[in-house]
Design an enzyme around this catalytic site. Structure first.
Site, PDB file in Angstrom:
ATOM      1  CG  HIS A  52     -34.493 -61.787 -16.254  1.00 29.82           C
ATOM      2  ND1 HIS A  52     -34.310 -61.468 -17.578  1.00 29.82           N
ATOM      3  CD2 HIS A  52     -34.054 -60.709 -15.561  1.00 29.82           C
ATOM      4  CE1 HIS A  52     -33.788 -60.251 -17.688  1.00 29.82           C
ATOM      5  NE2 HIS A  52     -33.631 -59.768 -16.455  1.00 29.82           N
ATOM      6  CD  GLU A 111     -34.085 -63.763 -20.054  1.00 24.17           C
ATOM      7  OE1 GLU A 111     -32.974 -64.092 -19.587  1.00 24.17           O
ATOM      8  OE2 GLU A 111     -34.831 -62.926 -19.522  1.00 24.17           O
ATOM      9  NE  ARG A 132     -30.982 -57.617 -20.754  1.00 21.97           N
ATOM     10  CZ  ARG A 132     -31.533 -57.200 -19.607  1.00 21.97           C
ATOM     11  NH1 ARG A 132     -31.318 -57.872 -18.494  1.00 21.97           N
ATOM     12  NH2 ARG A 132     -32.313 -56.134 -19.576  1.00 21.97           N
TER      13      ARG A 132
HETATM   14  C1  DGY Z   1     -33.340 -54.794 -16.298  1.00 19.60           C
HETATM   15  O1  DGY Z   1     -33.774 -53.840 -15.667  1.00 19.60           O
HETATM   16  O2  DGY Z   1     -32.673 -54.668 -17.318  1.00 19.60           O
HETATM   17  C2  DGY Z   1     -33.647 -56.125 -15.765  1.00 19.60           C
HETATM   18  O3  DGY Z   1     -33.128 -57.142 -16.495  1.00 19.60           O
HETATM   19  C3  DGY Z   1     -35.112 -56.300 -15.455  1.00 19.60           C
HETATM   20  O4  DGY Z   1     -35.102 -56.918 -14.222  1.00 19.60           O
END
Ligand code: DGY
Length: 331
Positions: free
Chosen positions: A286, A268, A239
């Site tokens: 992402h 984002e 993240r």
């Molecule tokens: C998640 O699963 O948390 C991811 O960031 C989505 O790809």
């Protein structure tokens, strides 16, 4: 008998939408239009289940305003930092997510970021696409090897452990930082650190694989970056909130951090404009779990969780408060 109503906030893989439409009175989003909180609340009127994505914001006010008849909230992600879990708990709304099925894909993406940054793949690609490549030369775009180096994994959950497994094939020595040490069968020879200073000093390559949220907010700040060896490679497929962007950009400019690969950003799809100006950072949108196989599996797991809750069962992918530890991951 009427089927339960399922609101799906974004377009999902075809097989997942087909299953949703056959089991539920599914309110899909064929145009994949991002939903504001107000849209979401309007569309959720009368819904029994809601399937959201990391791009949706389910904050305390939104959760409190969801229809009283809503019986389950599912997220098409392992990460749950876009959901106020306390607010869901306060109204006894079960939350399910998609752990495990995306671990390999997200670990692959972490490794891609590491390699792409270390071997200057972004710069090379831009050179060729711009038509500026004039041919092979001995000193062009020299990167650094990752093979044989020390890899530090911040957050040794399922994704971190997959990454460690992949790193072993590159002869990398794995170090990790978790609240607690893993049992030997999960640790697989990796070196656990109980403090940031020793961990960071070991990281020739640092990969962030811990969840977002208050506990990890801006964890990689200027003080911690200073503890990395000069020339370290940094990758973040977890993240964006884990990183203090100003501090990382300053370190990328000074060369203290040689290069970085980023797939996620604080706020984002907006990102700190300083990143775009830097050649030594690889920027992806992402993509951690973005493979056909993985996204199908995520959708089916989310639907399994919804089916189970509506049938009065407790699904394996129920998000439990006590599972939100730094070693759990977001991908
Ligand atoms: C998640 O699963 O948390 C991811 O960031 C989505 O790809």
């Amino acid at each position: 008998m009427n089927k339960p109503v399922l609101l799906v906030t974004r377009r999902l893989p075809a097989a997942v939408e087909a299953r949703a439409a056959s089991s539920y009175d599914a309110r899909l989003n064929p145009g994949d239009t991002p939903r504001s909180a107000a849209d979401l609340l309007r569309l959720a009127e009368g819904a029994d289940a809601l399937l959201c994505c990391p791009a949706d914001r389910l904050d305390a006010a939104t959760i409190a305003a969801l229809p009283a008849g809503l019986r389950v909230l599912a997220t098409f992600s392992v990460g749950t930092d876009h959901i106020d879990l306390d607010a869901a708990r306060a109204r006894r709304l079960p939350v399910v997510n998609t752990p495990d099925v995306l671990s390999v894909a997200t670990a692959e993406l972490s490794f891609l970021l590491i390699l792409a940054a270390a071997r200057r793949a972004g710069e090379g690609e831009r050179l060729v696409r711009a038509g500026h490549w004039t041919g092979w030369c001995p000193t062009q775009l020299m990167g650094t090897l990752v093979s044989g180096k020390r890899l530090g994994i911040f957050g040794m959950g399922r994704i971190g452990r997959e990454l460690a497994r992949m790193a072993a094939a590159f002869g990398m020595q794995v170090h990790y930082r978790n609240q607690s040490r893993l049992p030997p069968e999960l640790e697989c020879g990796a070196v656990w650190h109980d403090n940031d200073a020793a961990f960071l000093a070991a990281c020739e390559v640092l990969s962030l694989n811990a969840p977002g949220g208050a506990a990890t907010r801006k964890w990689l700040n200027a003080d911690r970056i200073a503890l990395l060896p000069r020339g370290a490679v940094v990758a973040n497929a977890a993240r964006g909130t884990l990183v203090d962007d100003d501090a990382l950009i300053a370190a990328l400019r000074s060369g203290h951090v040689r290069c970085a690969g980023l797939d996620v950003y604080d706020g984002e799809p907006a990102l700190h404009p300083g990143y775009r100006a830097l050649e030594n950072v690889v920027l992806l949108p992402h993509l951690g779990s973005a493979t056909l196989e993985t996204r199908d599996a995520m959708g089916h797991l989310a639907l399994d969780g919804i089916d189970a809750v509506l049938a009065g069962e407790t699904p394996d992918n129920l998000v439990r408060a006590e599972r939100r530890q730094p070693e759990q991951e977001a991908g």
